[in-house]
Design a protein around this motif. Sequence first.
Motif, mmCIF file in Angstrom:
data_model
loop_
_atom_site.group_PDB
_atom_site.id
_atom_site.type_symbol
_atom_site.label_atom_id
_atom_site.label_comp_id
_atom_site.label_asym_id
_atom_site.label_seq_id
_atom_site.Cartn_x
_atom_site.Cartn_y
_atom_site.Cartn_z
ATOM 1 N N LEU A 57 13.721 -9.010 16.748
ATOM 2 C CA LEU A 57 14.165 -7.690 16.282
ATOM 3 C C LEU A 57 15.190 -7.112 17.258
ATOM 4 C CD1 LEU A 57 14.008 -5.326 14.293
ATOM 5 C CD2 LEU A 57 12.135 -4.396 15.660
ATOM 6 N N ILE A 58 14.935 -7.257 18.555
ATOM 7 C CA ILE A 58 15.890 -6.740 19.549
ATOM 8 C C ILE A 58 17.236 -7.463 19.406
ATOM 9 C CG2 ILE A 58 16.375 -6.581 22.034
ATOM 10 C CD1 ILE A 58 13.345 -6.044 22.439
ATOM 11 N N GLU A 59 17.190 -8.781 19.164
ATOM 12 C CA GLU A 59 18.449 -9.520 18.946
ATOM 13 C C GLU A 59 19.218 -8.945 17.754
ATOM 14 O OE1 GLU A 59 17.236 -14.008 20.522
ATOM 15 O OE2 GLU A 59 16.716 -13.416 18.488
ATOM 16 N N SER A 194 -2.134 5.089 7.098
ATOM 17 C CA SER A 194 -3.461 5.715 7.134
ATOM 18 C C SER A 194 -3.819 6.130 8.566
ATOM 19 C CB SER A 194 -4.526 4.773 6.561
ATOM 20 O OG SER A 194 -4.820 3.750 7.491
ATOM 21 N N PHE A 195 -3.287 5.416 9.562
ATOM 22 C CA PHE A 195 -3.522 5.798 10.969
ATOM 23 C C PHE A 195 -2.532 6.864 11.419
ATOM 24 C CE2 PHE A 195 -4.862 1.147 11.478
ATOM 25 C CZ PHE A 195 -6.187 1.444 11.268
ATOM 26 N N ASN A 196 -1.295 6.741 10.938
ATOM 27 C CA ASN A 196 -0.223 7.600 11.427
ATOM 28 C C ASN A 196 0.762 7.896 10.288
ATOM 29 O OD1 ASN A 196 1.962 8.766 12.642
ATOM 30 N ND2 ASN A 196 2.305 7.143 14.155
ATOM 31 N N PRO A 197 0.489 8.973 9.533
ATOM 32 C CA PRO A 197 1.320 9.262 8.360
ATOM 33 C C PRO A 197 2.774 9.548 8.707
ATOM 34 C CG PRO A 197 -0.672 10.613 8.396
ATOM 35 C CD PRO A 197 -0.608 9.913 9.713
ATOM 36 N N SER A 198 3.071 9.903 9.962
ATOM 37 C CA SER A 198 4.475 10.219 10.256
ATOM 38 C C SER A 198 5.261 9.019 10.780
ATOM 39 C CB SER A 198 4.575 11.410 11.208
ATOM 40 O OG SER A 198 3.883 11.122 12.377
ATOM 41 N N ALA A 199 4.621 7.845 10.880
ATOM 42 C CA ALA A 199 5.380 6.652 11.320
ATOM 43 C C ALA A 199 6.319 6.228 10.194
ATOM 44 C CB ALA A 199 4.420 5.513 11.642
ATOM 45 N N GLU A 200 7.493 5.737 10.589
ATOM 46 C CA GLU A 200 8.416 5.200 9.586
ATOM 47 C C GLU A 200 8.214 3.692 9.563
ATOM 48 O OE1 GLU A 200 12.941 6.039 8.413
ATOM 49 O OE2 GLU A 200 12.376 6.548 10.450
ATOM 50 N N VAL A 201 7.895 3.138 8.410
ATOM 51 C CA VAL A 201 7.506 1.723 8.342
ATOM 52 C C VAL A 201 8.548 0.920 7.565
ATOM 53 C CG1 VAL A 201 5.657 0.107 7.754
ATOM 54 C CG2 VAL A 201 5.088 2.487 8.300
ATOM 55 N N PHE A 202 8.940 -0.224 8.127
ATOM 56 C CA PHE A 202 9.959 -1.077 7.510
ATOM 57 C C PHE A 202 9.366 -2.466 7.292
ATOM 58 C CE2 PHE A 202 11.862 2.201 10.001
ATOM 59 C CZ PHE A 202 12.912 2.661 9.209
ATOM 60 N N VAL A 212 16.409 -4.971 8.241
ATOM 61 C CA VAL A 212 16.760 -4.574 9.611
ATOM 62 C C VAL A 212 17.829 -3.478 9.630
ATOM 63 C CG1 VAL A 212 17.656 -5.375 11.839
ATOM 64 C CG2 VAL A 212 16.073 -6.813 10.547
ATOM 65 N N ASP A 213 18.779 -3.541 8.670
ATOM 66 C CA ASP A 213 19.816 -2.495 8.627
ATOM 67 C C ASP A 213 19.174 -1.117 8.498
ATOM 68 O OD1 ASP A 213 21.973 -4.161 8.898
ATOM 69 O OD2 ASP A 213 22.366 -4.313 6.742
ATOM 70 N N GLU A 214 18.191 -1.019 7.601
ATOM 71 C CA GLU A 214 17.519 0.272 7.376
ATOM 72 C C GLU A 214 16.862 0.748 8.674
ATOM 73 O OE1 GLU A 214 17.425 -2.360 5.490
ATOM 74 O OE2 GLU A 214 17.360 -1.863 3.354
ATOM 75 N N LEU A 215 16.188 -0.178 9.367
ATOM 76 C CA LEU A 215 15.508 0.188 10.607
ATOM 77 C C LEU A 215 16.525 0.662 11.656
ATOM 78 C CD1 LEU A 215 12.613 -1.766 12.281
ATOM 79 C CD2 LEU A 215 14.499 -0.904 13.648
ATOM 80 N N VAL A 216 17.616 -0.096 11.800
ATOM 81 C CA VAL A 216 18.607 0.249 12.838
ATOM 82 C C VAL A 216 19.299 1.569 12.490
ATOM 83 C CG1 VAL A 216 20.761 -0.470 13.962
ATOM 84 C CG2 VAL A 216 18.922 -2.125 13.609
ATOM 85 N N ASN A 217 19.591 1.784 11.205
ATOM 86 C CA ASN A 217 20.232 3.055 10.823
ATOM 87 C C ASN A 217 19.331 4.233 11.159
ATOM 88 O OD1 ASN A 217 22.517 1.828 9.942
ATOM 89 N ND2 ASN A 217 21.869 1.692 7.800
ATOM 90 N N SER A 218 18.038 4.068 10.911
ATOM 91 C CA SER A 218 17.104 5.142 11.219
ATOM 92 C C SER A 218 17.015 5.352 12.738
ATOM 93 C CB SER A 218 15.736 4.803 10.633
ATOM 94 O OG SER A 218 14.795 5.692 11.134
#
Length: 225
Positions: A57-59, A194-202, A212-218
């Motif tokens: 993911l870092i790459e 269910s553990f963390n409703p405010s986490a953004e999940v991809f 990955v584009d969506e994650l990096v844009n966020s």
Amino acid sequence: MKVIEPEEGEVIFDIELDENLQKENLRIAEENKKILREKGIKAVDVMGSVGAGKTSLIERMVERLDVKVAVINGDLTTTIDADRLKTKGVETVQINTGKECHLDANLVRKALSSLDLDSIDLILIENVGNLICPAEFPLGAELRIVVVSAAESPWAVSKHPYIFLDADMVAINKVDVAKLVGSDPTKMKEDVLSFNPSAEVFLTNCVTGEGVDELVNSLKSKLGL
Ligand SMILES: Nc1nc2c(ncn2[C@@H]2O[C@H](COP(=O)(O)OP(=O)(O)OP(=O)(O)O)[C@@H](O)[C@H]2O)c(=O)[nH]1
Ligand SMILES: [Mg+2]
């Protein structure tokens, strides 16, 4: 089902020892934050299970970010991940923790002092692979990403609540192999929420770059990059 749990007030050897260490870790993490803020550097703690795809993911992030990035890689004994990142043209520092299952703020402080902080905009910190201990040791990063893979098991998220509580973003990676192990990435996403409703999940595939584009844009928008 009989479940053995510690009683209220019962000594758990590790936890009792850890309380002072965690206080000291928190103090140094706050100092790290201050150092980074003064230099105008954003830092991200990338946590997650062994082999889930943290380095991949870092790459993929490094390829998509147009700011000056440095990477700190945590690993027990090898420099494999730092060597991989070096080929991407970014400055890397390897931390070897020996037998420790997580990075701590003091080790990150040492890594910071070996970087040229005047020429960096963003530091990506790859924590040691596991879904338990890294959560308890903040490093001074302003954002936490957890990478868990659909290839681990259908219960990889539901059995590890604590790491997701403070996560800002979560990648459910290796969606391509989910079916082979009977896991359902959408259900894993529900487990995270269910553990963390405010986490953004991809849902991601860090080999093909799917998701990955969506994650990096966020990430860019969260960090103002
Ligand atoms: N099929 C598939 N393989 C992947 C995916 N993402 C990563 N991999 C592969 O999984 C293996 C482990 O990936 P890494 O990125 O090294 O995982 P890691 O979390 O950094 O591993 P450690 O640092 O050892 O804990 C590598 O062979 C990657 O190519 C994916 O989405 N799908
Ligand atoms: Mg790695």
